[in-house]
Design an enzyme around this catalytic site. Structure first.
Site, PDB file in Angstrom:
ATOM      1  N   ASP A  81       9.208  -0.293   1.944  1.00  0.00           N
ATOM      2  CA  ASP A  81       7.987  -0.997   2.350  1.00  0.00           C
ATOM      3  C   ASP A  81       8.278  -2.503   2.462  1.00  0.00           C
ATOM      4  OD1 ASP A  81       5.282  -1.152   2.951  1.00  0.00           O
ATOM      5  OD2 ASP A  81       4.622  -1.162   0.861  1.00  0.00           O
ATOM      6  N   HIS A  82       7.540  -3.222   3.276  1.00  0.00           N
ATOM      7  CA  HIS A  82       7.631  -4.695   3.413  1.00  0.00           C
ATOM      8  C   HIS A  82       8.967  -5.298   2.993  1.00  0.00           C
ATOM      9  CE1 HIS A  82       3.454  -5.467   4.403  1.00  0.00           C
ATOM     10  NE2 HIS A  82       3.131  -4.562   3.500  1.00  0.00           N
ATOM     11  N   HIS A 178      -4.425  -6.544   2.279  1.00  0.00           N
ATOM     12  CA  HIS A 178      -3.800  -5.959   1.087  1.00  0.00           C
ATOM     13  C   HIS A 178      -4.591  -6.312  -0.168  1.00  0.00           C
ATOM     14  CE1 HIS A 178      -0.167  -6.235   3.793  1.00  0.00           C
ATOM     15  NE2 HIS A 178      -0.022  -5.020   3.335  1.00  0.00           N
ATOM     16  N   GLY A 179      -4.557  -5.428  -1.138  1.00  0.00           N
ATOM     17  CA  GLY A 179      -5.158  -5.709  -2.440  1.00  0.00           C
ATOM     18  C   GLY A 179      -6.641  -5.385  -2.483  1.00  0.00           C
ATOM     19  N   HIS A 206      -1.891  -1.052   7.249  1.00  0.00           N
ATOM     20  CA  HIS A 206      -1.607  -1.530   5.891  1.00  0.00           C
ATOM     21  C   HIS A 206      -2.929  -1.874   5.223  1.00  0.00           C
ATOM     22  CE1 HIS A 206       2.872  -2.167   5.681  1.00  0.00           C
ATOM     23  NE2 HIS A 206       2.679  -1.717   6.899  1.00  0.00           N
ATOM     24  N   ASN A 228      -1.164   3.071   4.583  1.00  0.00           N
ATOM     25  CA  ASN A 228      -0.517   2.657   3.340  1.00  0.00           C
ATOM     26  C   ASN A 228      -1.540   2.434   2.229  1.00  0.00           C
ATOM     27  OD1 ASN A 228       1.693   2.496   5.008  1.00  0.00           O
ATOM     28  ND2 ASN A 228       2.285   0.423   4.380  1.00  0.00           N
ATOM     29  N   VAL A 229      -1.232   2.972   1.054  1.00  0.00           N
ATOM     30  CA  VAL A 229      -2.147   2.846  -0.085  1.00  0.00           C
ATOM     31  C   VAL A 229      -1.341   2.490  -1.337  1.00  0.00           C
ATOM     32  CG1 VAL A 229      -3.796   4.080  -1.566  1.00  0.00           C
ATOM     33  CG2 VAL A 229      -3.698   4.601   0.881  1.00  0.00           C
ATOM     34  N   THR A 231      -2.953  -0.330  -3.885  1.00  0.00           N
ATOM     35  CA  THR A 231      -3.915  -0.867  -4.849  1.00  0.00           C
ATOM     36  C   THR A 231      -4.763   0.241  -5.486  1.00  0.00           C
ATOM     37  OG1 THR A 231      -4.014  -2.927  -3.614  1.00  0.00           O
ATOM     38  CG2 THR A 231      -5.836  -2.492  -5.114  1.00  0.00           C
TER      39      THR A 231
HETATM   40  P1  13P Z   1      -3.126  -1.751  -0.474  1.00  0.00           P
HETATM   41  O1  13P Z   1      -2.458  -2.128  -1.760  1.00  0.00           O
HETATM   42  O2  13P Z   1      -4.227  -2.664  -0.107  1.00  0.00           O
HETATM   43  O3  13P Z   1      -3.521  -0.316  -0.455  1.00  0.00           O
HETATM   44  O4  13P Z   1      -2.031  -1.921   0.670  1.00  0.00           O
HETATM   45  C1  13P Z   1      -0.831  -1.215   0.541  1.00  0.00           C
HETATM   46  C2  13P Z   1       0.102  -1.539   1.630  1.00  0.00           C
HETATM   47  O5  13P Z   1      -0.278  -1.874   2.722  1.00  0.00           O
HETATM   48  C3  13P Z   1       1.535  -1.404   1.323  1.00  0.00           C
HETATM   49  O6  13P Z   1       2.338  -1.760   2.395  1.00  0.00           O
END
Ligand code: 13P
Length: 289
Positions: A81-82, A178-179, A206, A228-229, A231
């Site tokens: 990821d990222h 995100h978050g 994301h 993508n999940v 948080t």
């Molecule tokens: P969240 O933490 O908001 O679910 O996003 C996760 C994400 O995009 C990981 O690449």
């Protein structure tokens, strides 16, 4: 079975559902995600962030995930990821990841193209798929010390970007972050429709956590194929942790400590799989890949 990001998303794109992509940093998370996906007969993506893979993490997570993917009778993609550093792309390739994300979304367009292309040149000869990001999905960093505004993806840049880089999937910015959200997001579905038309690769959302279910469904109906999940996983696990912390015994058994955490995470993963309509798709994805 272990499959590439490209293969796992192809069936999703053709059949208008999305594959859940869940961050995992150790065995309890990995096992819970894979067992739940298998119970739901769903293809699934497990992801690691370079920060969580530091040191032995590369060997532990990649080793466990590859072994577990062969054990479970569902398509599993092991994805980085990222990633902002090409050395980590090389590490992921060396450790058998089947997908990597190079995130050049904070760079100017030309730089993003150049670096993403370099990531593709490292990954593709080894059969590893590449996800990139255009526009920028903002939100909070993991330490919650920084909040960045999102920049929507421009449709007229998409075709050129995909062509110049050769990526296999593209993360787009359509209003998620995100978050933990500061206010309820409103996704720009009109923009997503334009992006879907412009891109001939699967699109990725994301910041899946906290995005209202009806909006996620709408986004999936209009071209999002990977959500993508992270948080919400942490929030679910924390609920389980607090339940486990009520134990009275001074030496609780591991199952009594990890069980509530795993069950809370499993409930969340199952919910997301149903929301994305990936349940029941595993056998079909395997047949079509
Ligand atoms: P969240 O933490 O908001 O679910 O996003 C996760 C994400 O995009 C990981 O690449």
């Amino acid at each position: 079975m272990l499959v590439t990001l490209k293969d796992i998303l192809a069936d999703a794109r053709d059949n208008h559902y999305a594959v859940g992509a869940f961050n995992v940093i150790e065995n309890v998370m990995l096992r819970t995600v894979l067992e739940t996906a298998e119970a739901k007969e769903a293809p699934v993506i497990v992801m690691g962030l370079a920060a969580d893979l530091e040191g032995a993490g590369w060997t532990y997570i990649a080793g466990l995930a590859k072994l577990a993917a062969e054990y479970h009778n569902i398509p599993v993609c092991l994805h980085l990821d990222h990633c902002y550093d090409l050395d980590y792309i090389r590490q992921a390739v060396d450790h058998g990841f089947t997908g990597v994300m190079y995130d050049g979304s904070s760079l100017p367009f030309d730089q993003n193209v150049k670096m993403t292309r370099a990531a593709v040149d490292i990954a593709h000869p080894h059969g590893v798929s590449v996800e990139a990001e255009l526009g920028h999905v903002g939100g909070s960093n993991l330490a919650e010390t920084r909040h960045v505004e999102s920049v929507l993806t421009e449709a007229d840049e998409v075709t050129k970007f995909v062509e110049l880089t050769g990526v296999d999937a593209l993360a787009v910015s359509i209003g998620t972050g995100h978050g933990v959200y500061r206010s309820t997001p409103t996704l720009n579905i009109e923009r997503l429709v334009e992006l879907s038309r412009a891109a001939d690769v699967p699109l990725v959302m994301h910041g899946g956590s906290g995005t209202p279910d009806d909006q996620v469904k709408n986004a999936v109906a209009n071209g999002i194929t990977k959500v993508n999940v992270f948080t919400e996983e942490r929030m679910a696990m924390f609920r389980g942790l607090k339940e486990a912390a009520k134990l009275q015994r001074v030496d609780p058994l591991p199952e009594d400590q990890f069980g509530p955490i795993s069950r809370a995470l499993a409930d969340l993963v199952a919910e997301k799989i149903e929301l994305l309509s990936s349940d029941g798709r595993a056998a079909l994805t395997i047949a079509n890949s």
